[in-house]
Design an enzyme around this catalytic site. Structure first.
Site, PDB file in Angstrom:
ATOM      1  N   VAL A  28      53.590 -14.090  41.120  1.00 21.85           N
ATOM      2  CA  VAL A  28      52.814 -13.039  41.777  1.00 21.85           C
ATOM      3  C   VAL A  28      52.392 -11.988  40.754  1.00 21.85           C
ATOM      4  O   VAL A  28      51.235 -11.556  40.718  1.00 21.85           O
ATOM      5  CB  VAL A  28      53.627 -12.400  42.919  1.00 21.85           C
ATOM      6  CG1 VAL A  28      52.855 -11.217  43.507  1.00 21.85           C
ATOM      7  CG2 VAL A  28      53.923 -13.422  44.004  1.00 21.85           C
ATOM      8  N   PRO A  48      64.130  -9.352  34.542  1.00 22.06           N
ATOM      9  CA  PRO A  48      64.976 -10.025  33.549  1.00 22.06           C
ATOM     10  C   PRO A  48      64.251 -11.131  32.785  1.00 22.06           C
ATOM     11  O   PRO A  48      64.647 -11.491  31.681  1.00 22.06           O
ATOM     12  CB  PRO A  48      66.126 -10.601  34.402  1.00 22.06           C
ATOM     13  CG  PRO A  48      66.118  -9.794  35.664  1.00 22.06           C
ATOM     14  CD  PRO A  48      64.680  -9.447  35.900  1.00 22.06           C
ATOM     15  N   ASP A 198      11.507 -24.337  32.400  1.00 25.38           N
ATOM     16  CA  ASP A 198      11.340 -25.683  31.857  1.00 25.38           C
ATOM     17  C   ASP A 198      11.508 -26.729  32.949  1.00 25.38           C
ATOM     18  O   ASP A 198      12.073 -26.464  34.017  1.00 25.38           O
ATOM     19  CB  ASP A 198      12.391 -25.944  30.774  1.00 25.38           C
ATOM     20  CG  ASP A 198      11.973 -25.408  29.423  1.00 25.38           C
ATOM     21  OD1 ASP A 198      10.837 -24.937  29.294  1.00 25.38           O
ATOM     22  OD2 ASP A 198      12.808 -25.467  28.493  1.00 25.38           O
ATOM     23  N   LYS A 220       7.798 -29.399  29.539  1.00 27.50           N
ATOM     24  CA  LYS A 220       7.462 -30.240  28.386  1.00 27.50           C
ATOM     25  C   LYS A 220       7.842 -31.672  28.755  1.00 27.50           C
ATOM     26  O   LYS A 220       9.009 -32.032  28.791  1.00 27.50           O
ATOM     27  CB  LYS A 220       8.236 -29.793  27.147  1.00 27.50           C
ATOM     28  CG  LYS A 220       7.852 -28.405  26.658  1.00 27.50           C
ATOM     29  CD  LYS A 220       8.608 -28.050  25.383  1.00 27.50           C
ATOM     30  CE  LYS A 220       8.183 -26.692  24.871  1.00 27.50           C
ATOM     31  NZ  LYS A 220       8.884 -26.322  23.623  1.00 27.50           N
ATOM     32  N   GLY A 251      16.980 -25.778  30.679  1.00 30.33           N
ATOM     33  CA  GLY A 251      18.082 -26.666  30.995  1.00 30.33           C
ATOM     34  C   GLY A 251      19.131 -26.640  29.900  1.00 30.33           C
ATOM     35  O   GLY A 251      18.856 -26.304  28.747  1.00 30.33           O
ATOM     36  N   THR A 281      26.570 -26.868  28.085  1.00 29.34           N
ATOM     37  CA  THR A 281      25.748 -27.786  27.305  1.00 29.34           C
ATOM     38  C   THR A 281      25.992 -29.230  27.726  1.00 29.34           C
ATOM     39  O   THR A 281      27.130 -29.668  27.902  1.00 29.34           O
ATOM     40  CB  THR A 281      26.003 -27.586  25.799  1.00 29.34           C
ATOM     41  OG1 THR A 281      25.090 -28.386  25.064  1.00 29.34           O
ATOM     42  CG2 THR A 281      27.421 -27.933  25.401  1.00 29.34           C
ATOM     43  N   GLY A 364      22.512 -37.051  34.456  1.00 30.94           N
ATOM     44  CA  GLY A 364      23.845 -36.480  34.510  1.00 30.94           C
ATOM     45  C   GLY A 364      23.966 -35.282  35.429  1.00 30.94           C
ATOM     46  O   GLY A 364      23.118 -34.391  35.405  1.00 30.94           O
TER      47      GLY A 364
END
Length: 412
Positions: A28, A48, A198, A220, A251, A281, A364
């Site tokens: 805690v 302690p 992008d 692009k 991105g 990345t 991905g």
């Protein structure tokens, strides 16, 4: 005195430079102490023993420690007390001593016996959100999270209330999944006047922009129509000079095979303030999401990230492929689908085994993500058979075998 039916009075405590005593050195306390440190409190733990994490804070000088059992006199001179032991009798002793000294005390075991409650808190820029749901921590945390989500998405802020960071902010959007953008990146995106985006920036986030935000598409496309970098530089600089808050939305990460630093230089040259918010990345996050570690104990002590947008024999290539072939670790290839067969040949010619495992991770982190497995020797045929198209990340090395042991024979 019991506070079972008490109505709390909210207040923001300024604890900077003030002594706060935490009695207890367990889990805690481990959860409560970092926020106290962030508030600038002089934190003293009485216990302690300490958890390893708290010991680490002690070693860095961020807390002090009395390695003893609690006695009432340790509260003398304290501004705030947290009773966080696992012993109810000790916590009662702490709260009684605090009451006697007119010090507000939080109890981890029984809020009805405390004189203060800890709210569920969160930050959004310079705004602090604190929620108290009558000692129901899950409900408090749930409401806090909904409020923070609304603030970060712009749903709880009127357009004229958006904070505007002057100049240009380069925002790394992460590998594609809109949930993988950083909190800071999402906030800056929602607070912009103009977003220059992008193609690979998480497009779902664009639909969440406030209605008055101008969107400029500078996609692009591979081997197709593209916005020239000089034009992108002109757009962001001119918009910033008009007094607009400009979000340059890309991105992945701004500086990993992007042209983010060219944009930084253009802003500096024009005297425009520029800020950078890095993104997750893709050479690390995409293999990770696909279940492939880029390093693994006893298998790979290094990983190398290489752009494959030009083939090894191209005179403009800056990569020493014979040296790369001699590396024993993991190779992560970006923008390499078209040149993958030539790269595989160069690696084998340089000494990499033809049986070296290869994983091609397509789309991905997106719903259409798939992983195609091959070896250096079979990579060209596999790419054709599986109709692999960009974007894809190619991982070369024994970590692929670690992740997919059933797909590759054990090396001799």
């Amino acid at each position: 005195m019991s506070s079972e039916h008490a109505v709390p009075y909210p207040a923001g405590l300024i604890l900077e430079g003030r002594r706060v005593v935490v009695v207890g050195g367990g889990r805690v306390a481990q959860r409560r102490v970092p926020a106290l440190i962030a508030a600038g409190a002089l934190v003293e733990i009485v216990s302690p023993s300490l958890t390893p994490a708290l010991e680490g804070l002690l070693g860095s000088g961020e807390i002090t420690w009395r390695s003893e059992r609690f006695t009432a006199d340790v509260l003398d001179g304290a501004w705030y007390v947290i009773a966080a032991t696992q012993n109810a009798d000790v916590n009662e002793e702490v709260s009684a001593a605090a009451e006697e000294r007119r010090i507000f005390c939080v109890r981890s075991d029984d809020g009805t016996r405390a004189t203060a409650w800890t709210p569920a808190t969160g930050q959004d820029g310079d705004l602090t959100v604190a929620v108290l749901a009558n000692r129901d921590p899950r409900r408090s945390a749930g409401v806090r999270d909904r409020i923070l989500d609304g603030l970060r998405s712009g749903d709880l802020i009127a357009p004229h209330e958006r904070q505007r960071v002057p100049g240009v902010t380069l925002i790394g959007g992460g590998p594609g999944d809109p949930g993988l953008i950083s909190v800071a990146g999402r906030k800056a995106l929602m607070e912009a006047d103009i977003v220059v985006a992008d193609r690979l920036a998480p497009r779902e986030l664009l639909s969440e922009l406030p209605a008055d935000v101008e969107l400029v598409d500078v996609a692009k496309l591979p081997r197709g129509r593209s916005a020239q970098q000089e034009e992108i530089n002109r757009i962001i600089v001119e918009a910033a000079k008009e007094g607009k808050a400009v979000a340059r939305f890309k991105g992945g990460d701004n500086f990993i095979f992007g042209r983010g630093f060219e944009e930084v230089l253009a802003c500096r040259e024009a005297g425009v303030p520029v800020h950078v918010i890095p993104g997750l990345t893709s050479p690390v996050t995409v293999p990770g999401v696909a279940g492939i570690p880029v390093t693994h104990r006893g298998v790979a002590h290094e990983f190398t990230v290489i752009s494959g947008h030009v083939p090894p024999a191209d005179p403009t290539s800056l990569t020493n492929w014979p040296a790369v072939a001699q590396l024993g670790g993991t190779l992560v290839l970006l923008m390499a689908v078209q040149n993958a067969p030539a790269i595989a040949t160069a690696l084998m010619d340089g000494g990499r085994a033809a049986s070296t495992p290869v994983a091609v991770i397509c789309d991905g982190t997106m719903p259409t993500q798939r992983t195609v497995l091959a070896t250096l020797e079979t990579l060209e045929k596999t790419l054709a058979d599986e109709n692999v198209q960009p974007p894809a990340i190619i991982v070369v090395g024994e970590v692929v075998r670690v992740a997919h042991p059933d797909s590759f024979s054990t090396p001799a």
